[in-house]
Design an enzyme around this catalytic site. Sequence first.
Site, short mmCIF file in Angstrom:
data_model
loop_
_atom_site.label_atom_id
_atom_site.label_comp_id
_atom_site.label_asym_id
_atom_site.label_seq_id
_atom_site.Cartn_x
_atom_site.Cartn_y
_atom_site.Cartn_z
N CYS A 13 9.40 17.73 23.96
CA CYS A 13 10.24 17.63 22.86
C CYS A 13 9.60 16.43 21.81
O CYS A 13 8.90 15.39 22.23
CB CYS A 13 11.51 17.16 23.06
SG CYS A 13 12.58 18.49 24.31
N HIS B 5 8.52 15.48 29.63
CA HIS B 5 9.68 15.36 28.79
C HIS B 5 9.51 13.95 28.18
O HIS B 5 8.87 13.10 28.45
CB HIS B 5 10.95 14.69 29.90
CG HIS B 5 11.48 16.17 30.48
ND1 HIS B 5 12.35 17.11 29.88
CD2 HIS B 5 11.59 16.29 31.85
CE1 HIS B 5 12.59 17.79 30.51
NE2 HIS B 5 12.40 17.48 32.02
#
Length: 404
Positions: free
Chosen positions: A184, A142
């Site tokens: 991301c 992440h």
Amino acid sequence: MRLILQLVCFLLTVDLYFCHTNNWAILVDTSKFWFNYRHVANVLSIYRSIKRLGIPDSHIILMLADDAACNPRNPRPATIYHNSNQRLNIYGDDVEVDYRGYEVTAENFIRILTGRVKDGTPQSKQMLLDENSNVLVYMTGHGGVGFLKFQDTHEISDQELADTFQQMYQKRRYKSLLFIIETCKAASMLSYIYSPNVIGFAAARIDQDSYSHHSDHTIGVHVIDRFSHYMLEFLEKIDSYSEVTLSQFFDCCPYTKCHSNTVPRVDLYSGDAKTTKVTDFFASGRPAELMDVPEGYSSVRDLFDPEMFDKYDEYLKSESSKQSKRTCSLLNSFNIQPHRIEEQVNLMDRDKTDDGVWFAVLIMSGLLVYIAVSAYEMSSRYKKATFEFIPDGLLPATCFSPNQ
């Protein structure tokens, strides 16, 4: 002129000989917790592919922040699946995890790449790189704009990553480096890289997220990300001799499949992505010299005597019998009989056993005496109080302590 041509041929031969023989890979899962199961599957999928293509475990550093295979929520312990059909356990029996759990930190990641490991670090947990090494760096987890989280407690920034690659370049720890990141805003981690011969490949643009592919309803979580799924699908179609190039590899996950735009960066690379093979980073070769069978022999087996091993066994038996005969003759020279020695040894062992039994009986007897004496003292010390202990002239008491 002839000497120059011979020299050129020699250099080309040397270059071909050492091609793909010093490839290294570091595969990093930075996320813990059960709901990040897919990140573990991402890393293990790439790990399985590069091992199939020839990179040995000795040249792979595998970092898993969470041991999902042994998580109590896993209904199938010791297994990791990257597909809901559960046909292939990618955890398997031959997975060598070098850094696990809280060992997976940004500090250790940087130390491994730069070669600045702590004293006492085993060689199996290091990357022994040199100027001829092709290095594959794959990271998943992440992140956001300009950072990638480690363990949900700290992070590595885009500038720290760029400085790490620069340290590797200054220390001549790579020839070419392929950096792949799946998170991301992944493209933001490529922005500050400035070292020569570094190729970047990100799963999403700086304004996009990276998405999971599908879930397994039997365990209740997603099992792989889209980018890793289609990258794995691409790698499973090639072998270590494939001619597929990096430019073709960069098209493995278009927007229609990934739901995000992948971002390659090749401006720092001195070569051409259209001619550089994928196997330069995902595969490894081992040079071997094939020798012809000499004349007069139909196969290599004919080079050996078929009775060689039988003769060797007979030789060992004869040597053993000679040794036993020498031992017996030595005992006889001192008028010592082997069976008498065996009897004496048995008597000594029996005496030792008897001594041990008597010692145990003595200890148990002393323990029983100690318990009896202790029980008697406790009964006499805490005897029940009665009115007979009340001195004359004092009022009767309803509550009385034995110590009064």
